[in-house]
Design a protein around this motif. Structure first.
Motif, PDB file in Angstrom:
ATOM      1  N   THR A 175       0.833  -1.210   0.000  1.00 22.26           N
ATOM      2  CA  THR A 175       0.000   0.000   0.000  1.00 22.26           C
ATOM      3  C   THR A 175       0.867   1.259   0.000  1.00 22.26           C
ATOM      4  O   THR A 175       0.571   2.234  -0.683  1.00 22.26           O
ATOM      5  CB  THR A 175      -0.886   0.005   1.264  1.00 22.26           C
ATOM      6  OG1 THR A 175      -1.665  -1.190   1.268  1.00 22.26           O
ATOM      7  CG2 THR A 175      -1.808   1.210   1.292  1.00 22.26           C
TER       8      THR A 175
ATOM      9  N   ARG B  17      -4.614  -7.103   4.222  1.00 23.34           N
ATOM     10  CA  ARG B  17      -3.679  -6.819   5.301  1.00 23.34           C
ATOM     11  C   ARG B  17      -4.415  -6.462   6.583  1.00 23.34           C
ATOM     12  O   ARG B  17      -5.171  -5.508   6.615  1.00 23.34           O
ATOM     13  CB  ARG B  17      -2.860  -5.631   4.837  1.00 23.34           C
ATOM     14  CG  ARG B  17      -1.485  -5.650   5.330  1.00 23.34           C
ATOM     15  CD  ARG B  17      -0.732  -4.645   4.530  1.00 23.34           C
ATOM     16  NE  ARG B  17      -0.052  -3.768   5.449  1.00 23.34           N
ATOM     17  CZ  ARG B  17       0.771  -2.817   5.069  1.00 23.34           C
ATOM     18  NH1 ARG B  17       0.974  -2.605   3.784  1.00 23.34           N
ATOM     19  NH2 ARG B  17       1.372  -2.072   5.940  1.00 23.34           N
TER      20      ARG B  17
ATOM     21  N   ASP C 160       8.870  -6.809   5.333  1.00 21.55           N
ATOM     22  CA  ASP C 160       8.764  -8.196   4.882  1.00 21.55           C
ATOM     23  C   ASP C 160      10.110  -8.900   5.040  1.00 21.55           C
ATOM     24  O   ASP C 160      11.161  -8.281   4.875  1.00 21.55           O
ATOM     25  CB  ASP C 160       8.396  -8.256   3.390  1.00 21.55           C
ATOM     26  CG  ASP C 160       6.905  -8.097   3.153  1.00 21.55           C
ATOM     27  OD1 ASP C 160       6.119  -8.646   3.945  1.00 21.55           O
ATOM     28  OD2 ASP C 160       6.533  -7.431   2.173  1.00 21.55           O
TER      29      ASP C 160
HETATM   30  C1  WTA Z   1       2.527  -9.107   0.781  1.00 21.23           C
HETATM   31  C2  WTA Z   1      -0.675  -5.228  -1.653  1.00 21.23           C
HETATM   32  C3  WTA Z   1       4.607 -12.192  -1.635  1.00 21.23           C
HETATM   33  C4  WTA Z   1       3.752  -8.602   1.532  1.00 21.23           C
HETATM   34  C5  WTA Z   1      -0.108  -4.778  -3.005  1.00 21.23           C
HETATM   35  C6  WTA Z   1       3.498  -7.114   1.622  1.00 21.23           C
HETATM   36  C7  WTA Z   1       3.420 -10.271  -1.266  1.00 21.23           C
HETATM   37  C8  WTA Z   1       2.006  -7.055   1.789  1.00 21.23           C
HETATM   38  C9  WTA Z   1       3.370 -10.015  -2.661  1.00 21.23           C
HETATM   39  C10 WTA Z   1       1.440  -5.750   1.326  1.00 21.23           C
HETATM   40  C11 WTA Z   1       3.980 -10.981  -3.538  1.00 21.23           C
HETATM   41  C12 WTA Z   1       2.370  -8.401  -1.623  1.00 21.23           C
HETATM   42  N1  WTA Z   1       4.586 -12.038  -2.968  1.00 21.23           N
HETATM   43  N2  WTA Z   1       4.035 -11.344  -0.775  1.00 21.23           N
HETATM   44  N3  WTA Z   1       3.954 -10.854  -4.858  1.00 21.23           N
HETATM   45  N4  WTA Z   1       2.710  -8.854  -2.835  1.00 21.23           N
HETATM   46  N5  WTA Z   1       2.771  -9.243  -0.661  1.00 21.23           N
HETATM   47  O1  WTA Z   1      -0.287  -3.310   1.541  1.00 21.23           O
HETATM   48  O2  WTA Z   1       3.773  -9.191   2.811  1.00 21.23           O
HETATM   49  O3  WTA Z   1      -2.201  -4.849   0.918  1.00 21.23           O
HETATM   50  O4  WTA Z   1       4.167  -6.492   2.691  1.00 21.23           O
HETATM   51  O5  WTA Z   1      -0.358  -4.304  -0.682  1.00 21.23           O
HETATM   52  O6  WTA Z   1       1.513  -8.143   1.009  1.00 21.23           O
HETATM   53  O7  WTA Z   1       0.036  -5.776   1.330  1.00 21.23           O
HETATM   54  P1  WTA Z   1      -0.760  -4.504   0.833  1.00 21.23           P
END
Ligand code: WTA
Length: 679
Positions: free
Chosen positions: A438, A560, A534
């Protein structure tokens, strides 16, 4: 007091990560390379660190500026980066007006209602232009909203959502769209934090074949906000079926207004797009962090739009002729960047689907793809896993052809990846596994689809202009190929990075930059690596594998959620003394929360109480946060200093050995918990 963030979580997602073996490569199809926007392997040189930050001019030049910028990156108030300083731009102009000359009659948005008997609606760029102008007129003249005001949206997946967002951007109003599945209470928290006095919602929408009452949530949101001392002046209600009321809730006189009625006064009104400074805030997107309170990530106008346009073009390979379908929800960052702003900035046709992927059956997405000629498809591992389980043979029944597919939001198991590639993609499409957050505005790691081969289970190298580094706990760089995991950071700023946390700049610095800052007060960006939160490992070939969150965040089905948020929701039930949430691996959703609760003295455990606690989580947050199981425990496993040992709880939930329990003050509780687990 808030504890110091990062890698302090006792049990994190990264710790329960699945350690897959490194997989073999899959080359992109020649047919894809032949038509790709970016097939030049030299691109990484163009975006190398020695070309930073000027390399990002290439992205900014995809946009139409009212006034060109003077300085690419201003670091004088690090780490509050300012991109394209001096530039003036309008987002709705870039996503709508400028396409009229060539694409007036082309579909901008295909709206697909969940009920299959309802026809798909095709909104052309011309129609989008008219609607956006009318809504902008309403926001300015009827709601009295001015540049810099915030407005909260609680809209479902309907065309009215991008219309409303674009209308806000036209007049410099900052939108804050709250995921429609969030409860009225969760919406209220975001209304209050952002200081919105206007809420825009819809009376209802379809989900899983049933009409949901969304207006009901608006009433709750207003009441809850008022209880927190904040008044919502106006609630604007779009009607899912214009002219018909789809909510059982009565209108509140003087507060509630039906959008279509108000819009009659602004028929065909034209509103000039306001030239906004590149660094003006564009929108807030609330997300979960380490504390109970969600934080509003503030995104910029020029930098953000440049970054999503650039990555949509190079990583999503969007051409104006493409029919592009991202099955995420616009209520999340993926939808903002890669349903609305990126695709529309490039004049693509973007699909907005109202409902769930498996309604009425697991063939639905493929029927939609066939009907609309979708050739770029974008979704999450959770959706892929669910579609694979419910209809493994479905894709073969339909005549669609994807050139490109995306996965985002969670790690994807190599086996699931292969089903996506072979069965959904029919071995004709490239797949990009895009890692980002995000806070980031757009992709951080992914293969460049025509340049790098795919590797199942790995997000790939960094995208152009992004320079990651993995640090260990002491701030030492972990070299590639060692197999050691660490905290992934980005060395440099980029145009899509968020500007601050709304109303909490200190937390912004503390949470994302303090951990590996090399010099306090420095104005050199090299001293401010961005901490993503991460865990990750980098293979010898430079590809990154993301292991999961290192903090108190759980990624449930790609959504999340903060463990603290769920815990404080449980604590609203008066019988609850203590609550602790741990992540558990789940076959479909990736991770799910397990909720442990200790009751106040004298209160007896019961099924009824379990249900009530679970419902409290749903009404405080959303059904997506519903615990897999509520465990009413006699006592929490605690250290001698009284800290709940979540690691022990996690081991109970996943049926594993509790490991070292020598610091436990009450080891006898483990036996009792194990007995409970067997029941
Ligand atoms: C996880 C979503 C593995 C990660 C766009 C990150 C992923 C959190 C991946 C963010 C991926 C997102 N492979 N893990 N391709 N993409 N994550 O803020 O832990 O909803 O920190 O954003 O999702 O989630 P957010």
């Amino acid at each position: 007091m808030e504890h110091k963030q990062a890698a302090v979580s006792e049990v994190s997602e990264a710790e329960i990560a699945v350690h897959w073996q490194e997989e073999g490569y899959y080359p992109p199809p020649v047919s894809f390379i032949a038509q790709a926007n970016l097939a030049d392997p030299e691109v990484h040189k163009r975006f190398a660190l020695d070309k930073f930050p000027e390399c990002f001019k290439e992205y900014a030049d995809l946009l139409t500026w009212f006034k060109y910028w003077e300085e690419t990156l201003d670091t004088s108030n690090a780490p509050f980066w300012r991109w394209f300083v001096g530039g003036q731009i309008n987002v709705s102009y870039n996503c709508v007006d400028r396409h009229l000359e060539k694409h007036r009659n082309k579909t901008a948005i295909h709206f697909v209602p969940e009920l299959e008997q309802e026809p798909i609606q095709h909104l052309t760029y011309q129609e989008l232009y008219v609607r956006v102008n009318e809504v902008a007129a309403m926001l300015r003249n009827f709601c009295d909203l001015k540049v810099g005001d915030r407005v909260t949206l609680h809209l479902p997946m309907v065309a009215e959502l991008p219309i409303t967002m674009l209308a806000c951007t036209r007049i410099g109003v900052i939108h804050s769209q709250v995921f429609s599945g969030f409860s009225g209470k969760a919406c209220a928290d975001r209304i209050v934090d952002s200081g919105s006095t206007v809420l825009i919602t819809m009376d209802g929408y379809y989900r899983n074949g049933a009409m949901q009452d969304q207006k009901d949530k608006a009433d709750v949101a207003c009441a809850e906000a008022e209880a927190e001392g904040h008044k919502v002046e106006k609630v604007l209600i779009w009607q899912r079926y214009p002219g018909k009321n789809s909510s059982a809730r009565p209108m509140v006189k003087g507060r509630d207004f039906i959008v279509n009625d108000v819009l009659k006064n602004y028929r065909h009104t034209h509103i000039d797009p306001v030239p906004m400074p590149a660094e003006a805030p564009l929108f807030l997107m609330y997300t979960s962090g380490t504390t109970g309170k969600p934080k509003g990530c503030q995104h910029s106008t020029g930098g953000y739009l440049a970054y999503v346009a650039g990555t949509s073009k190079y990583i999503q390979d969007i051409h104006p002729e493409d029919v592009y379908w991202c099955m995420a929800d616009i209520g999340w960052i993926t939808g903002h960047s890669y349903i609305v702003y990126g695709p529309l900035a490039l004049a693509a046709s973007s699909v907005v689907y109202e409902g769930v992927p498996t309604y009425p059956d697991a063939g639905r997405p493929w029927r939609i793809a066939e009907e609309l000629g979708v050739n770029i498809f974008h979704t999450s591992p959770t959706a892929i896993r669910a579609l694979r389980r419910a209809g493994p043979e479905e894709p073969a029944k339909y005549n669609y052809h994807f050139k490109h597919m995306t996965t985002v939001g969670e790690p994807i198991e190599p086996e699931v990846w292969r089903w996506y590639y072979e069965i959904v993609g029919k071995r004709e499409a490239v797949i990009v596994d895009t890692w980002w957050q995000t806070e980031n505005g757009g992709f951080l790691c992914s293969t460049i689809p025509a340049v790098n081969p795919m590797k199942p289970g790995s997000a790939g190298p960094a995208v152009p202009g992004i320079h990651p580094v993995i640090y260990d706990e002491d701030g030492k760089e972990i070299p590639r190929g060692t197999g050691k995991a660490g905290n992934i950071c980005i060395r440099n700023p980029w145009p899509g990075i968020f500007q601050t946390i709304w109303g909490d700049p200190e937390r912004f610095v503390r949470q994302y930059y303090e951990r590996y800052n090399k010099k306090k007060g420095s104005t050199d960006w090299r001293d401010w690596p961005y901490l993503a939160g991460d865990g990750a490992v980098q293979a010898e070939d430079g590809y990154y594998r993301i292991l999961g969150r290192i903090d108190d965040v759980i990624n449930v089905a790609g959504h999340r959620l903060g463990t603290k948020e769920i815990e404080s929701a449980a604590l609203t039930v008066k019988e609850v003394a203590e609550a602790a949430v741990v992540p558990v691996a789940d076959e479909i959703k990736g991770r799910v929360p397990d909720l442990y609760v200790a009751l106040k003295p004298g209160i007896k455990a019961s099924r009824e109480l379990e249900t009530r606690i679970s419902e409290a989580v749903v009404s405080e947050i959303s059904p997506i946060a519903r615990p897999r199981r509520v465990w009413l425990v006699p006592d929490m496993p605690k250290t001698r200093s009284g800290k709940i040992m979540r690691r022990v709880l996690a081991s109970i939930s996943s049926g594993q050995d509790a490991g070292d329990i020598s610091t436990l003050a009450n080891p006898e509780v483990i036996e009792e918990l194990r007995k409970m687990a067997k029941r």
